[in-house]
Design a protein around this motif. Sequence first.
Motif, short mmCIF file in Angstrom:
data_model
loop_
_atom_site.label_atom_id
_atom_site.label_comp_id
_atom_site.label_asym_id
_atom_site.label_seq_id
_atom_site.Cartn_x
_atom_site.Cartn_y
_atom_site.Cartn_z
N GLN A 1 14.11 -5.73 -6.59
CA GLN A 1 13.66 -4.91 -5.47
C GLN A 1 12.96 -5.78 -4.43
O GLN A 1 12.33 -6.78 -4.77
CB GLN A 1 12.72 -3.80 -5.94
N LEU A 2 13.08 -5.38 -3.17
CA LEU A 2 12.39 -6.04 -2.06
C LEU A 2 11.30 -5.10 -1.55
O LEU A 2 11.59 -3.96 -1.17
CB LEU A 2 13.36 -6.39 -0.94
N SER A 3 10.08 -5.57 -1.56
CA SER A 3 8.94 -4.77 -1.07
C SER A 3 8.42 -5.38 0.22
O SER A 3 8.30 -6.61 0.34
CB SER A 3 7.82 -4.75 -2.12
N VAL A 4 8.13 -4.52 1.20
CA VAL A 4 7.61 -4.97 2.49
C VAL A 4 6.10 -5.14 2.38
O VAL A 4 5.39 -4.20 2.01
CB VAL A 4 7.96 -3.96 3.60
N LEU A 5 5.61 -6.34 2.67
CA LEU A 5 4.18 -6.61 2.65
C LEU A 5 3.56 -6.58 4.04
O LEU A 5 2.44 -6.11 4.21
CB LEU A 5 3.92 -7.97 2.00
N LEU A 6 4.28 -7.11 5.02
CA LEU A 6 3.82 -7.09 6.42
C LEU A 6 4.97 -6.66 7.32
O LEU A 6 6.10 -7.12 7.13
CB LEU A 6 3.34 -8.49 6.85
N PRO A 7 4.70 -5.79 8.27
CA PRO A 7 3.44 -5.08 8.52
C PRO A 7 3.08 -4.15 7.36
O PRO A 7 3.95 -3.61 6.69
CB PRO A 7 3.70 -4.28 9.78
N ALA A 8 1.78 -3.98 7.15
CA ALA A 8 1.32 -3.18 6.03
C ALA A 8 1.69 -1.71 6.21
O ALA A 8 1.95 -1.02 5.24
CB ALA A 8 -0.20 -3.34 5.89
N VAL A 9 1.71 -1.23 7.45
CA VAL A 9 2.07 0.17 7.75
C VAL A 9 3.44 0.16 8.42
O VAL A 9 3.64 -0.52 9.44
CB VAL A 9 1.03 0.84 8.65
N GLN A 10 4.37 0.90 7.83
CA GLN A 10 5.73 0.93 8.38
C GLN A 10 5.82 1.93 9.53
O GLN A 10 5.98 3.13 9.33
CB GLN A 10 6.72 1.30 7.27
N LYS A 11 5.70 1.39 10.73
CA LYS A 11 5.85 2.21 11.93
C LYS A 11 6.38 1.30 13.05
O LYS A 11 6.39 0.08 12.92
CB LYS A 11 4.54 2.86 12.34
N VAL A 12 6.79 1.92 14.12
CA VAL A 12 7.35 1.16 15.24
C VAL A 12 6.29 0.28 15.88
O VAL A 12 5.17 0.72 16.13
CB VAL A 12 7.96 2.11 16.28
#
Length: 365
Positions: free
Chosen positions: A234-245
């Motif tokens: 699995q690939l986890s998003v670390l940055l940006p910490a908040v997933q928004k535009v």
Amino acid sequence: MPRMMWIVMCLCLLASPVGADSDKPSLRNAAGSDRAKEMKLPAKRIPAEESAAKKSGGTNPGKATAKEALTGLPQVPVIKGSPADPLKKGLPQWKSQFPCHGPGTSASASSSSTPQAQVGQLPGPANSPSAQLVASTEISMKNRAGLIGEIIELRASLRRKQGNAAVPYMPVTFTINGAFVATINTGKDGVARQAYHMPELFGARTIEASFGGTVVCAPSEGAANLATVQAPAQLSVLLPAVQKVVETKRVGSQTVEVQLSRTTDGQGLAGQTIEWVYVASFMKALQHAPYQAWSSSSPIPERDIFAKAEQVTDGDGRARRADRMADLFRDMGIRGDCVHVYAFFNGNAMYSHASAGVVPICEVE
């Protein structure tokens, strides 16, 4: 006349038996004393042991029988945690509960080593009731398979061939491709169980289990195959910490970071290649909706991809990029006003494919 009467009366008194008794008071007292003794003399008591002996016909057979029972019974080793009362349980039941524990072995669940048995060796003196030739044993195992990073259980069942009796509380050693894993005692059911963490190795290997034997049971070995199965990644998003535009005026820079790991134990996967993909789109199509990761069921159109880059994960399975906003929008040309950043792991024999949508970066006026 009166004188004659007096003489007759005297003669009668002398001839009377009462008079004789009265003349001998000591004899009368002695007779009465003998009769009193006969009436008051207590009965003689006989001890219970002597009475039982007389009834059975011997002097004291009860004591002799108990002594013979204690000295004639075979000596049974005292086994911790087992009923070892020689008078009540006896040797046969002890043998059925601990079929490989002889006088020189212990039934406690310890990891101490046991003496090696030799074929034909006796467990005790030649005249001992428990003396017998060393019994054969066997170890049975089943093939195992596990995902990389998964914890599986290695199992080996130790039994005597004669009667198929389970052998409890005996040490069994596990090895994989000759490498030592652990030595663990069998349980009450004769099965040795050892937890094993599947390493990052792909392909089939051999599990071996061995029992060193005792003075009662011969040694034995068993083997099975161990297969490694591809683990999901699995690939986890670390940055940006908040997933928004992320809105920008094409100034500054934007850092993105992902981590590749396996789902079995969460271990980061080092030395794996991550592909970064930059896709152009227009704001109207995005509508500032929550960003969704790309999936293989809806591939990215090649006409929208304007940049790609590759990067190898570090020791923690992380990959990071820092892009200047001015360069991104210049490279994408006039194909949109938003840049979508994706991360891909194409998978291999050990780990499956994984992808993540990192962040959309949109230009604001």
